[in-house]
Design an enzyme around this catalytic site. Structure first.
Site, PDB file in Angstrom:
ATOM      1  N   ARG A   1       0.017  -2.941  14.719  1.00 11.50           N
ATOM      2  CA  ARG A   1       0.134  -2.676  16.068  1.00 11.50           C
ATOM      3  C   ARG A   1      -1.296  -2.190  16.559  1.00 11.50           C
ATOM      4  O   ARG A   1      -1.924  -1.207  15.986  1.00 11.50           O
ATOM      5  CB  ARG A   1       1.064  -1.455  16.537  1.00 11.50           C
ATOM      6  CG  ARG A   1       2.376  -1.947  16.127  1.00 11.50           C
ATOM      7  CD  ARG A   1       3.061  -2.870  17.509  1.00 11.50           C
ATOM      8  NE  ARG A   1       3.079  -1.939  18.514  1.00 11.50           N
ATOM      9  CZ  ARG A   1       3.169  -2.613  19.743  1.00 11.50           C
ATOM     10  NH1 ARG A   1       3.687  -3.849  19.689  1.00 11.50           N
ATOM     11  NH2 ARG A   1       3.210  -1.995  20.844  1.00 11.50           N
TER      12      ARG A   1
ATOM     13  N   ASN B   1       0.869  -1.157  -0.065  1.00 13.50           N
ATOM     14  CA  ASN B   1       0.144   0.056  -0.068  1.00 13.50           C
ATOM     15  C   ASN B   1       0.992   1.322   0.059  1.00 13.50           C
ATOM     16  O   ASN B   1       0.589   2.264  -0.586  1.00 13.50           O
ATOM     17  CB  ASN B   1      -0.901   0.088   1.183  1.00 13.50           C
ATOM     18  CG  ASN B   1      -2.057  -1.035   0.883  1.00 13.50           C
ATOM     19  OD1 ASN B   1      -3.109  -0.405  -0.042  1.00 13.50           O
ATOM     20  ND2 ASN B   1      -2.307  -2.075   1.494  1.00 13.50           N
TER      21      ASN B   1
ATOM     22  N   HIS C   1      -8.046  -0.933   5.803  1.00 12.91           N
ATOM     23  CA  HIS C   1      -8.642  -2.142   6.532  1.00 12.91           C
ATOM     24  C   HIS C   1      -9.035  -3.137   5.590  1.00 12.91           C
ATOM     25  O   HIS C   1      -9.974  -2.744   4.842  1.00 12.91           O
ATOM     26  CB  HIS C   1      -9.461  -2.274   7.657  1.00 12.91           C
ATOM     27  CG  HIS C   1      -9.888  -3.466   8.376  1.00 12.91           C
ATOM     28  ND1 HIS C   1      -8.842  -4.229   9.330  1.00 12.91           N
ATOM     29  CD2 HIS C   1     -10.856  -4.379   8.346  1.00 12.91           C
ATOM     30  CE1 HIS C   1      -9.313  -5.280   9.717  1.00 12.91           C
ATOM     31  NE2 HIS C   1     -10.596  -5.421   9.121  1.00 12.91           N
TER      32      HIS C   1
ATOM     33  N   ASN D   1      -6.402   4.773   8.236  1.00 10.96           N
ATOM     34  CA  ASN D   1      -5.932   3.616   8.104  1.00 10.96           C
ATOM     35  C   ASN D   1      -6.683   2.624   7.117  1.00 10.96           C
ATOM     36  O   ASN D   1      -7.664   3.129   6.502  1.00 10.96           O
ATOM     37  CB  ASN D   1      -6.461   2.570   9.702  1.00 10.96           C
ATOM     38  CG  ASN D   1      -5.993   1.374   9.451  1.00 10.96           C
ATOM     39  OD1 ASN D   1      -4.908   0.977   9.229  1.00 10.96           O
ATOM     40  ND2 ASN D   1      -6.816   0.354   9.877  1.00 10.96           N
TER      41      ASN D   1
ATOM     42  N   LEU E   1     -10.614  -0.434  17.732  1.00 13.57           N
ATOM     43  CA  LEU E   1      -9.911  -1.104  16.684  1.00 13.57           C
ATOM     44  C   LEU E   1     -10.446  -1.367  15.379  1.00 13.57           C
ATOM     45  O   LEU E   1     -11.803  -1.809  15.272  1.00 13.57           O
ATOM     46  CB  LEU E   1      -9.276  -2.415  17.232  1.00 13.57           C
ATOM     47  CG  LEU E   1      -8.770  -3.145  16.051  1.00 13.57           C
ATOM     48  CD1 LEU E   1      -7.098  -2.749  15.865  1.00 13.57           C
ATOM     49  CD2 LEU E   1      -8.562  -4.955  16.421  1.00 13.57           C
ATOM     50  N   ASP E   2      -9.949  -0.781  14.177  1.00 12.47           N
ATOM     51  CA  ASP E   2     -10.789  -0.948  12.846  1.00 12.47           C
ATOM     52  C   ASP E   2     -11.946  -0.350  13.004  1.00 12.47           C
ATOM     53  O   ASP E   2     -13.050  -0.916  12.255  1.00 12.47           O
ATOM     54  CB  ASP E   2     -10.687  -2.377  12.602  1.00 12.47           C
ATOM     55  CG  ASP E   2      -9.418  -2.908  12.347  1.00 12.47           C
ATOM     56  OD1 ASP E   2      -8.458  -2.090  11.706  1.00 12.47           O
ATOM     57  OD2 ASP E   2      -9.173  -4.141  12.420  1.00 12.47           O
TER      58      ASP E   2
HETATM   59  C1  GRF Z   1      -3.066  -4.880   3.902  1.00  6.90           C
HETATM   60  O1  GRF Z   1      -4.193  -5.797   3.340  1.00  6.90           O
HETATM   61  C2  GRF Z   1      -3.770  -3.715   4.669  1.00  6.90           C
HETATM   62  O2  GRF Z   1      -5.031  -3.504   4.399  1.00  6.90           O
HETATM   63  C3  GRF Z   1      -3.829  -4.456   6.093  1.00  6.90           C
HETATM   64  O3  GRF Z   1      -2.428  -5.137   6.085  1.00  6.90           O
HETATM   65  C4  GRF Z   1      -2.195  -5.452   4.610  1.00  6.90           C
HETATM   66  C5  GRF Z   1      -0.632  -4.680   4.386  1.00  6.90           C
HETATM   67  O4  GRF Z   1      -0.184  -4.985   3.311  1.00  6.90           O
HETATM   68  N1  GRF Z   1      -3.979  -3.449   7.179  1.00  6.90           N
HETATM   69  P1  GRF Z   1       1.044  -4.117   2.599  1.00  6.90           P
HETATM   70  O5  GRF Z   1       2.015  -4.196   3.889  1.00  6.90           O
HETATM   71  O6  GRF Z   1       0.359  -2.821   2.608  1.00  6.90           O
HETATM   72  O7  GRF Z   1       1.357  -4.733   1.440  1.00  6.90           O
END
Ligand code: GRF
Length: 215
Positions: free
Chosen positions: A91, A14, A109, A107, A144-145
């Site tokens: 975390r 990401n 998710h 964030n 969380l989330d």
């Molecule tokens: C992704 O699926 C994100 O949504 C989740 O952890 C994963 C991280 O993947 N929180 P990357 O490190 O961005 O490849």
């Protein structure tokens, strides 16, 4: 131009999507730093190769969550970010940390929140037999989330799916919606209205559902 700091724990795909969007001129931000809580995070090398300041702060070196979060916040604040972007940062954050960055902590998710907060979202989606799954970018609250949703993308769940194919289909959408969400923030288009996120007038129809290609 707004300053952002990206927090990662591992692969960093990401983060790479954000760097690629910036490089393509589609994301008008300065990526001031990438910080990992794991020294071995592959994403640190990717960031350094892209010429971005990359740091790690090993959470294992701290006695507890509060002391780690305090060190992390001190490092982040040294870069004076307008926005802190959690990109696979594995975390749980203390309430104090989240409050410190209220309204400027995002964030991503890998589920359609509020369904499937926490871990193993793709496995749980398959177990529950849902037909639609996806991903969510949201502002972070102490739960969380959880927090005001900025953008979501939905994908179909196919009979032939296993955890890996479903995760891959969702991840492709993560790489589309995270740069979009950060771009809206960078352009000052996001407004918090109670628990909801509103987009500035030119995008007043708000909700975005990306109809993805099925693979
Ligand atoms: C992704 O699926 C994100 O949504 C989740 O952890 C994963 C991280 O993947 N929180 P990357 O490190 O961005 O490849």
């Amino acid at each position: 131009m707004k300053n952002i700091v990206i927090l990662i724990s591992g692969r960093g795909s990401n983060m790479e999507a954000l760097i690629a969007a910036r490089d393509a001129g589609q994301l008008p931000v300065n990526i001031a730093a990438v910080i990992s809580n794991r020294p071995a995070a592959a994403g640190l090398e990717t960031a350094a190769k892209a010429g971005i300041t990359a740091h790690f702060i090993d959470h294992k070196a701290f006695a507890g969550r509060e002391s780690f979060d305090a060190a992390l916040a001190e490092c982040i604040d040294g870069f004076a970010p307008d926005l802190v972007v959690l990109a696979g940062f594995m975390r749980i954050l203390s309430d104090g940390f989240v409050r410190h960055y209220a309204g400027r902590l995002m964030n991503i998710h890998p589920s359609l929140l509020p369904s499937f907060p926490g871990l193993h979202t793709h496995r749980r989606a398959l177990e529950e037999g849902v037909r639609i799954h996806g991903c969510t970018v949201h502002f972070v609250t102490p739960t969380l989330d959880h927090g005001p949703v900025i953008i979501q993308a939905a994908v179909p769940v196919l009979d032939s799916d296993d955890e890996a194919t479903l995760a891959g289909r969702v991840l492709r959408q993560e790489h589309r919606i995270y740069p979009q969400a950060v771009r809206w923030f960078a352009e000052d288009r996001l407004r918090l209205d109670g628990g909801r996120v509103r987009l500035a007038a030119e995008l007043a129809d708000g909700a975005v559902l990306i109809a993805p290609e099925v693979r």
